[in-house]
Scaffold this active site. Sequence first.
Site, short mmCIF file in Angstrom:
data_model
loop_
_atom_site.label_atom_id
_atom_site.label_comp_id
_atom_site.label_asym_id
_atom_site.label_seq_id
_atom_site.Cartn_x
_atom_site.Cartn_y
_atom_site.Cartn_z
N ASP A 1 0.79 -1.01 0.26
CA ASP A 1 0.19 -0.29 0.46
C ASP A 1 1.12 1.25 0.29
OD1 ASP A 1 0.38 -0.93 2.51
OD2 ASP A 1 -0.96 -0.96 3.49
N ASN B 1 -8.09 -3.54 14.30
CA ASN B 1 -9.08 -3.72 13.30
C ASN B 1 -9.34 -4.90 12.82
OD1 ASN B 1 -8.16 -2.36 11.07
ND2 ASN B 1 -9.63 -0.73 11.25
N HIS C 1 -7.35 -4.82 10.03
CA HIS C 1 -7.13 -4.65 8.89
C HIS C 1 -5.99 -5.23 8.39
CE1 HIS C 1 -4.45 -0.46 9.24
NE2 HIS C 1 -3.94 -1.79 8.64
N GLU D 1 -9.62 -2.59 5.24
CA GLU D 1 -10.34 -2.11 6.58
C GLU D 1 -11.70 -2.82 6.49
OE1 GLU D 1 -8.44 -0.44 8.13
OE2 GLU D 1 -8.42 1.70 8.06
C1 F6R Z 1 1.39 -1.41 6.15
C2 F6R Z 1 0.11 -2.09 6.84
C3 F6R Z 1 -0.37 -2.31 7.48
C4 F6R Z 1 0.13 -2.55 8.36
C5 F6R Z 1 -1.29 -2.53 9.91
C6 F6R Z 1 -0.45 -3.13 11.31
O1 F6R Z 1 1.96 -1.60 4.45
O2 F6R Z 1 0.21 -3.14 5.46
O3 F6R Z 1 -1.61 -3.08 7.72
O4 F6R Z 1 0.40 -3.70 8.83
O5 F6R Z 1 -1.68 -1.58 9.58
O6 F6R Z 1 0.59 -2.23 11.69
P1 F6R Z 1 1.73 -2.03 12.55
O7 F6R Z 1 2.80 -3.24 12.51
O8 F6R Z 1 2.59 -0.34 12.69
O9 F6R Z 1 0.97 -1.69 14.44
#
Ligand code: F6R
Length: 268
Positions: free
Chosen positions: A67, A136, A138, A143
Amino acid sequence: MKIVILETPEHVAQYGAELISKQLASKPASVLGLATGSTPVALYNELIARCRTSEVSFSQATTFNLDEYLGLDAQHPQSYRYFMDKHLFNQVNIDPANTYVPNGTSADPIAECEAYELKLEKAGGVDLQLLGLGHNGHIGFNEPTSSLGSRTRIKTLTPETIKANQRFFSEGEFQPTLAITMGIGTIMESKQVVLLATGAAKSDAVVEMIEGPIAARCPASILQLHPKVTVILDRAASQGLENSCFYELTEARNQELLHHRQSRSQSR
Ligand code: F6R
């Protein structure tokens, strides 16, 4: 799903780095799907260390990131391109031309999403997809209530995700509320998935992902349908799991079998 519960986030990083190293050893021209965020940083550090000692090589690898924020260019310190250059690409022997991150400032973001899917298809699809887990549930920026069959597209971030990522932005700085993300359908086409989750704050999402129903309210729960997923957790992230004893027993048996096979092949 293979569930691996380890004591600390450092153990999680090492286990994940070992899976990626094995993937690159068995197929040097692998296509890796990569994630940003706090969780994979220690794993990237481990890969950098292994690359310096020539235990792993990215010379033939291609990477596709999950992303990118819409509205941030590659030079912006909070962009995911900047993050990847800093935390991995600039420190390993990868050809920068083989590293793909969606372009967050494309004049035509919808065409950018379609082109990203085509590039991925042309590269032969993802061999190993690394994922983190949102509080959440994701994966990528898919989301809750995202279509479980979705492809790369623009997504609106939930207030919860915006708040969780606020820590990376300074006060008053523009924080995007839209992002380009690989879809859940895109992620599910990866040949192998490795998901990391650490810390107690992820434990509810971990329970929903592993032991809850497959539902769009927890996008990561779709991974229950993937034939080759390894979920690597630290003790804190695993604390809510009903069946953690069973997962630990299974992993201990898997490790025993592996050692047995290794010592047999060494004695031949
Ligand atoms: C980022 C991504 C997100 C993160 C998720 C967890 O490229 O794909 O899905 O993996 O938000 O983020 P952290 O590791 O910062 O808790």
